[in-house]
Scaffold this active site. Structure first.
Site, short mmCIF file in Angstrom:
data_model
loop_
_atom_site.label_atom_id
_atom_site.label_comp_id
_atom_site.label_asym_id
_atom_site.label_seq_id
_atom_site.Cartn_x
_atom_site.Cartn_y
_atom_site.Cartn_z
N GLY A 152 0.86 -1.19 0.00
CA GLY A 152 0.00 0.00 0.00
C GLY A 152 0.88 1.23 0.00
O GLY A 152 2.04 1.17 -0.46
N ARG A 153 0.35 2.31 0.54
CA ARG A 153 1.12 3.57 0.54
C ARG A 153 2.42 3.42 1.32
O ARG A 153 3.49 3.84 0.88
CB ARG A 153 0.27 4.69 1.14
CG ARG A 153 -0.86 5.12 0.24
CD ARG A 153 -1.82 6.02 0.97
NE ARG A 153 -2.72 5.23 1.78
CZ ARG A 153 -4.03 5.45 1.91
NH1 ARG A 153 -4.58 6.47 1.29
NH2 ARG A 153 -4.77 4.70 2.67
N ILE A 229 6.31 -3.24 11.15
CA ILE A 229 5.90 -1.89 11.54
C ILE A 229 4.40 -1.73 11.31
O ILE A 229 3.89 -0.60 11.31
CB ILE A 229 6.67 -0.79 10.74
CG1 ILE A 229 6.69 -1.08 9.24
CG2 ILE A 229 8.10 -0.65 11.23
CD1 ILE A 229 5.46 -0.81 8.48
N ARG A 231 1.05 -4.30 12.16
CA ARG A 231 0.24 -4.69 13.31
C ARG A 231 0.77 -6.01 13.84
O ARG A 231 1.08 -6.91 13.05
CB ARG A 231 -1.23 -4.88 12.92
CG ARG A 231 -2.03 -3.61 12.73
CD ARG A 231 -2.27 -2.87 14.05
NE ARG A 231 -3.06 -1.66 13.87
CZ ARG A 231 -2.56 -0.44 13.65
NH1 ARG A 231 -1.25 -0.26 13.57
NH2 ARG A 231 -3.36 0.60 13.52
N GLU A 260 -0.20 -5.19 22.79
CA GLU A 260 0.51 -4.00 23.28
C GLU A 260 -0.18 -3.40 24.50
O GLU A 260 -1.41 -3.42 24.56
CB GLU A 260 0.55 -2.96 22.15
CG GLU A 260 1.40 -3.43 21.00
CD GLU A 260 1.28 -2.53 19.76
OE1 GLU A 260 0.70 -1.44 19.87
OE2 GLU A 260 1.74 -2.95 18.70
N HIS A 278 5.81 0.79 19.45
CA HIS A 278 4.81 1.23 18.45
C HIS A 278 4.92 2.73 18.20
O HIS A 278 4.05 3.51 18.57
CB HIS A 278 3.39 0.86 18.91
CG HIS A 278 2.39 0.93 17.78
ND1 HIS A 278 1.28 0.13 17.69
CD2 HIS A 278 2.34 1.70 16.66
CE1 HIS A 278 0.59 0.40 16.60
NE2 HIS A 278 1.23 1.36 15.95
#
Ligand code: GLV
Length: 312
Positions: A152-153, A229, A231, A260, A278
């Site tokens: 994706g981006r 980076i 999930r 988390e 995170h």
């Protein structure tokens, strides 16, 4: 009269200042009894501002039936029940684009730090070990292969950066993209087998849960490095720990985890693991821009204008 909203958790300080200025904000995380806190607010509250970690479930939507917008401070809205939102006619917004560069930067930082033993080197010097000898050698980045899961981006921004480091780029996702110049590998295990670094950049949620399975990490192998980076849910964390312990996976650099802020303590002892809290988007400029989108989406909704970054 300012519109009333519920804020589920703390946000970037300037964002909270703006929210307080424009809306009447009810701070849910400060309430000892959340049900009792929400009940009297239900008729008045027209929106929810939430974080990527907290999200919003169907129970919260039912507790606030007049809240018809959920403005989420994150690009990943996996913690927002989108089906429940759709069914209730609740709009959902996120914070895409503004964080792409920072998250991609951290991904590359983790690739470089892991390969070049940056964090270990720092610990080595601080512990006075340099006086006793040399740190072991790292791995060359140029010419190595980087596999990106999810183009994706953010995945594309990672690929662009990795190219500048002369890495060979492969990627995997649910379907090929004709306009993309990097090599698509239709099978994730086959890609993991081929690459030196596997970077996870896919969305979270049910569709990608444990996509990075034991078999994928075994294919990455004792010379391979996993970087996440995206999930924590995308990686089978228990298998990750076991494979690292058994030296069947070479190294890991992780910004995200399944539960988390709890991180498996077995990872704390491993020299070949880098752990981050995170913080992919955690720079002042990016957090301010994300917060601006949270505020602007709420304002647009209450003014009857089109939402800036709608998800639902
Ligand atoms: C952070 O994790 C985000 O989804 O923006």
């Amino acid at each position: 009269m300012k519109p009333e909203i519920v804020l589920t958790g703390p946000m970037y300080p300037d964002t909270m200042r703006q929210l307080d200025e424009k809306f009447t904000v009810h701070r849910l995380w400060q309430a000892p009894d959340k049900k009792a806190f929400l009940a009297p607010l239900a008729p008045r509250v027209r929106g929810i501002a939430t974080t990527g970690g907290i999200g919003a479930d169907a129970a919260l939507m039912d507790a606030l039936p007049n809240a018809k917008i959920i403005s989420c401070f994150a690009v990943g809205v996996d913690a927002v029940d989108l089906e429940a939102a759709k069914a209730r006619g609740v709009r959902v917004t996120n914070t895409p684009d503004v964080l792409t560069d920072c998250v991609a930067d951290l991904a590359i930082a983790l690739v470089l730090a892991s390969a070049r033993l940056v964090v270990r080197g720092d610990r080595f010097v601080r512990a006075g070990k340099w006086l006793e000898g040399q740190l072991e050698y790292g791995r060359k980045i140029g010419g190595s292969k980087l596999g990106i899961l999810g183009l994706g981006r953010i995945g594309a921004a990672i690929a662009e950066r990795a190219e500048a480091f002369k890495m060979e780029i492969l990627w995997h996702g649910p379907r090929p993209k004709p306009a993309v110049r990097w090599r698509y590998v239709p099978d994730l295990i086959a890609m993991a087998r081929e690459v030196d670094f596997l970077v996870v950049a896919s969305p979270g949620g049910a569709a990608t849960r444990h996509l990075v399975s034991r078999a994928v990490m075994e294919a990455l192998g004792p010379e391979g490095t996993l970087v996440n980076i995206a999930r924590g849910s995308v990686v089978d964390e228990r298998a990750l720990v076991e494979l690292l312990e058994a030296k069947k996976l070479g190294a890991a650099a992780l910004d995200v985890f399944e539960n988390e802020p709890h991180v498996p303590e077995a990872l704390f002892r491993m020299e070949n693991v880098i752990l981050q809290p995170h913080q992919g988007s955690a720079t002042h400029a990016t957090r301010a821009a994300m917060g601006q989108l949270v505020v602007d989406n709420l304002e647009a909704f209450f003014a009857g204008r089109p939402l800036l970054t709608p998800v639902v």
